[in-house]
Write a protein that holds these residues in place. Structure first.
Motif, PDB file in Angstrom:
ATOM      1  N   TRP A  90      34.251  20.535 -81.017  1.00 60.80           N
ATOM      2  CA  TRP A  90      33.424  21.703 -80.681  1.00 60.80           C
ATOM      3  C   TRP A  90      34.283  22.921 -80.389  1.00 60.80           C
ATOM      4  CZ3 TRP A  90      28.225  20.796 -81.085  1.00 60.80           C
ATOM      5  CH2 TRP A  90      27.834  19.456 -81.120  1.00 60.80           C
ATOM      6  N   THR A 118      29.113  13.519 -75.661  1.00 56.56           N
ATOM      7  CA  THR A 118      28.079  14.007 -76.564  1.00 56.56           C
ATOM      8  C   THR A 118      27.220  12.836 -77.027  1.00 56.56           C
ATOM      9  OG1 THR A 118      29.552  13.772 -78.480  1.00 56.56           O
ATOM     10  CG2 THR A 118      29.562  15.904 -77.326  1.00 56.56           C
ATOM     11  N   TYR A 132      25.938  15.280 -84.305  1.00 56.73           N
ATOM     12  CA  TYR A 132      26.277  15.184 -82.888  1.00 56.73           C
ATOM     13  C   TYR A 132      25.626  16.349 -82.147  1.00 56.73           C
ATOM     14  CZ  TYR A 132      29.989  11.990 -84.426  1.00 56.73           C
ATOM     15  OH  TYR A 132      30.684  10.944 -84.981  1.00 56.73           O
ATOM     16  N   GLN A 145      25.335  11.064 -80.552  1.00 59.67           N
ATOM     17  CA  GLN A 145      25.205  11.047 -82.000  1.00 59.67           C
ATOM     18  C   GLN A 145      23.817  10.567 -82.386  1.00 59.67           C
ATOM     19  OE1 GLN A 145      27.979   8.522 -84.072  1.00 59.67           O
ATOM     20  NE2 GLN A 145      27.486   9.383 -86.092  1.00 59.67           N
ATOM     21  N   SER A 178      30.335  17.416 -86.968  1.00 66.54           N
ATOM     22  CA  SER A 178      31.618  17.015 -86.383  1.00 66.54           C
ATOM     23  C   SER A 178      31.509  16.954 -84.873  1.00 66.54           C
ATOM     24  CB  SER A 178      32.702  18.026 -86.780  1.00 66.54           C
ATOM     25  OG  SER A 178      33.881  17.818 -86.025  1.00 66.54           O
ATOM     26  N   ASP A 179      32.279  16.080 -84.263  1.00 74.46           N
ATOM     27  CA  ASP A 179      32.260  15.976 -82.802  1.00 74.46           C
ATOM     28  C   ASP A 179      33.406  16.772 -82.177  1.00 74.46           C
ATOM     29  OD1 ASP A 179      31.073  15.173 -80.475  1.00 74.46           O
ATOM     30  OD2 ASP A 179      32.032  13.205 -80.406  1.00 74.46           O
TER      31      ASP A 179
END
Length: 684
Positions: free
Chosen positions: A289, A249, A256, A251, A286-287
């Motif tokens: 998902w 991903t 994110y 940032q 938040s990373d």
């Protein structure tokens, strides 16, 4: 062009041209001579240097080009298109347009071109030119062998008439759009004498919510429909079965996004039940998902993002291909398409992958195999661009199934291990079974296990069966076995065993044929020719791999076995050509069998090689020594494909083995002629 994998949504009704010529291949040297001599029949007459047994020939393996290197090769080829056109004998009004370049380790280049005539695109005019490092032309593979010579380019039929015809046809398929998206003048050369035509594209939605992109080709002189294909090929696969995975991903500040900077900038968007536009890029603080359930919209986004990364890595690490177009540019994915849409599709026009949420909006179709399947439609479009209709359409679908299996095995995901099934994790049929089976395609109730002369008229999702079956046989071999906990039992058309060479080698052979040997009009016989040429270049024409390709194709009814029949059988062959007159009397060719005892077997193999446009005109019989006729092929007015190259199994146990056997061929309709090139009897 849009592509997806749904069944029953495409329609192909062949319309007979007044003339129809077999696509020709011009080959000049080395393995190229194999192709020239083997078009449709696959017979080998020349051989390259033989690599070590079981080892791929590095000289004939494609090198991994950076996007910049590929772009430079394309620029160089583009600068030389005029010289290339003259060298390969194109006419003064023809121009070449570079589409792609593949480079081998020994410096050989395979340059894929589109063609124009008088400034108009030529549909079916694509070709591949292979040149040695010295610059010498080694081979030219053409989608059509017809000479491009059109007396006039001014249409006699107005554009509005072509548009009306296409819109009416689209409405018959469930579309509701009142007008076409586009109508353009082209030259139609894919199925006979080149003629000026219109290509009309009608978009909108089909009655099940699938995006529609019907292409209709209309003769600009007569108004007759020449060809049609549905640009949308829908897909089905597993949902929410990949478990916890790592995503790449990006940032930006405190947020994110599902942006994969390591894979060409691939992005994943949320359509939120919409059916148009890009949607909203997935973004959050938040990373982490999704939650593994459809209750969280990001779950489908994570699955789609993961599938796209796997597909990118698979092509790059297996074939050295960087992205769908091999140009380092990432596609993008859209999830949550429509309302309870039970499908997925690839669309060339947006260069994107789109997923529905399945029945009840609880099963997003975002599995590993569906991602691999649909994005592989994009790879096919960027390479051979197999027409999505007739036999080439079946090969197009099979290519996506084959590469999807490659992606799934490559992923090595413990919660969704690799297999030779399609859609095994979702109960689309309502009975707990996969959508398709590669070891025995007919287990789905509609797909065909083996090639036969009328298969070009079958829906492409079912005519893909013989190619899927070939790939399974080439990879794993015939008979019963267990792979990754799944039981398979693959039969063969001729009842003889096939020994597999392993999935990795089978994938390399298929991919090389796709990228350097096939064109938009390649049929099953041409696929056999191309894979044999690819196997010869990679492993040598005397290798076990080359022989396995022959045997696997024979195992699905395409061509003969290695060594003539295989299985220790004895073959008797006639290679004397016999002309087949247009709508005339039957012609015969004799084979005399002697020195055998008793009667013929119940599984006598009859291999037939006939060059003939519109093969549906032909009726073929085997006549035994007693005078009894055994029908091999019936007349079919709808079978417009070229050539008959098939091995038939005949119960000839009532016939004495010794004596004169005859092959009887008759053309029962006007406009087309051909040649019985040869035929063979094999006593297993």
């Amino acid at each position: 062009m849009r592509s997806n994998l749904s069944r029953g949504r495409t329609s192909h009704t062949p319309h007979r041209p007044t003339t129809h010529r077999r696509a020709a291949t011009v080959a000049l040297a080395g393995v190229a001579a194999l192709i020239a001599a083997a078009v449709q029949s696959g017979a080998a007459t020349a051989a390259p240097a033989t690599p070590r047994a079981g080892k791929a020939d590095r000289a004939h393996s494609a090198v991994r080009l950076t996007p910049a290197q590929r772009a430079e090769l394309i620029r160089h080829a583009d600068a030389g298109t005029a010289a290339t056109a003259r060298q390969i004998g194109l006419g003064a009004r023809e121009r070449l347009v570079v589409k792609d370049v593949v480079k081998d380790a020994d410096g050989t280049l395979h340059t894929r071109y589109e063609r124009t005539y008088g400034g108009l695109p030529v549909l079916g005019g694509d070709l591949v030119v292979t040149t040695a490092r010295s610059g010498k032309t080694m081979e030219v593979i053409r989608a059509t062998g017809a000479t491009l010579k059109v007396p006039g380019l001014t249409p006699a039929v107005p554009k509005a008439a072509a548009e009306k015809q296409a819109v009416q046809r689209a409405k018959a398929l469930g579309a509701t759009k009142p007008a076409a998206d586009s109508v353009r003048e082209v030259i139609w050369a894919a199925s006979g004498k080149p003629v000026p035509a219109y290509e009309t594209v009608v978009g909108g939605l089909q009655d099940d919510g699938t995006p529609n992109q019907l292409h209709v080709v209309t003769d600009a002189a007569t108004g007759r429909k020449l060809f049609e294909y549905q640009g949308v090929k829908t897909g089905i696969g597993n949902t929410q079965y990949s478990g916890q995975v790592t995503l790449t991903t990006t940032q930006s500040g405190s947020a994110y996004t599902l942006t994969d900077g390591a894979r060409g900038g691939h992005k994943t968007y949320n359509l939120n039940r919409g059916t148009s536009g890009t949607g909203t890029l997935f973004s959050q603080s938040s990373d982490t998902w999704g939650n593994g359930s459809s209750s969280n919209a990001a779950t489908a986004g994570a699955d789609a993002h993961y599938g796209a990364a796997l597909t990118w890595d698979y092509y790059k690490n297996t074939f050295g291909r960087t992205g769908i177009k091999n140009n380092g540019v990432g596609a993008y994915s859209r999830v949550h398409y429509g309302n309870a849409y039970v499908n997925a599709f690839w669309d060339d026009s947006c260069f994107c992958m789109t997923y529905g949420d399945g029945s009840g909006n609880t099963k997003p179709l975002t599995s590993i195999d569906v991602a691999g399947h649909e994005m592989s439609h994009g790879v096919t479009s960027a390479t051979a661009n197999l027409n999505y209709s007739g036999e080439s359409g079946g090969l197009n679908e099979a290519t996506s199934d084959i590469m999807a299996a490659g992606v799934e095995f490559y992923a090595n995901n413990p919660t969704d291990p690799g297999d030779y099934l399609v859609g095994e994790k979702i109960d689309i049929n309502g009975n707990g079974t996969p959508l398709r089976y590669m070891d025995k395609p007919s287990k789905d109730g509609a797909s065909k296990d083996n090639w036969y002369s009328g298969i070009g008229g079958v829906d492409v999702h079912y005519s893909s069966g013989p190619a899927n079956h070939f790939f399974y046989l080439l990879s794993e071999g015939s008979g019963a076995k267990v792979v990754n906990g799944v039981s398979y039992d693959s039969p063969t058309a001729d009842g003889l065993a096939v020994t597999g060479i392993g999935r990795d080698k089978a994938l390399q052979i298929w991919y090389r044929a796709l990228t350097t040997k096939w064109t938009s009009t390649t049929n099953y016989a041409g696929a056999r020719t191309g894979t044999l040429a690819a196997a010869g270049e990679l492993y040598g024409t005397t290798s076990a791999e080359y022989k396995a390709v022959q045997d696997a194709w024979a195992g699905v009814g395409v061509g003969s076995r290695s060594g003539g029949g295989g299985g220790g059988g004895t073959s008797y062959e006639s290679t004397t050509p016999v002309a087949v007159p247009d709508n005339g009397p039957a012609v015969t060719s004799d084979i005399t069998v002697s020195g055998r005892s008793g009667n013929a077997p119940a599984n006598l193999q009859v291999s037939v090689d006939i060059t003939h446009t519109w093969r549906g005109d032909l009726v073929i019989d085997l006549v035994g020594p007693s005078g009894t006729a055994y029908r091999l092929k019936n007349f079919s007015s709808s079978d417009s494909a070229d050539d008959v190259n098939e091995t038939y199994t005949v119960n000839a146990s009532a016939e004495p083995a010794n004596g004169t056997w005859k092959l009887r061929v008759q053309d029962q309709a006007t406009y087309d002629t051909g040649t019985l090139n040869g035929w063979k009897l094999t006593f297993p």
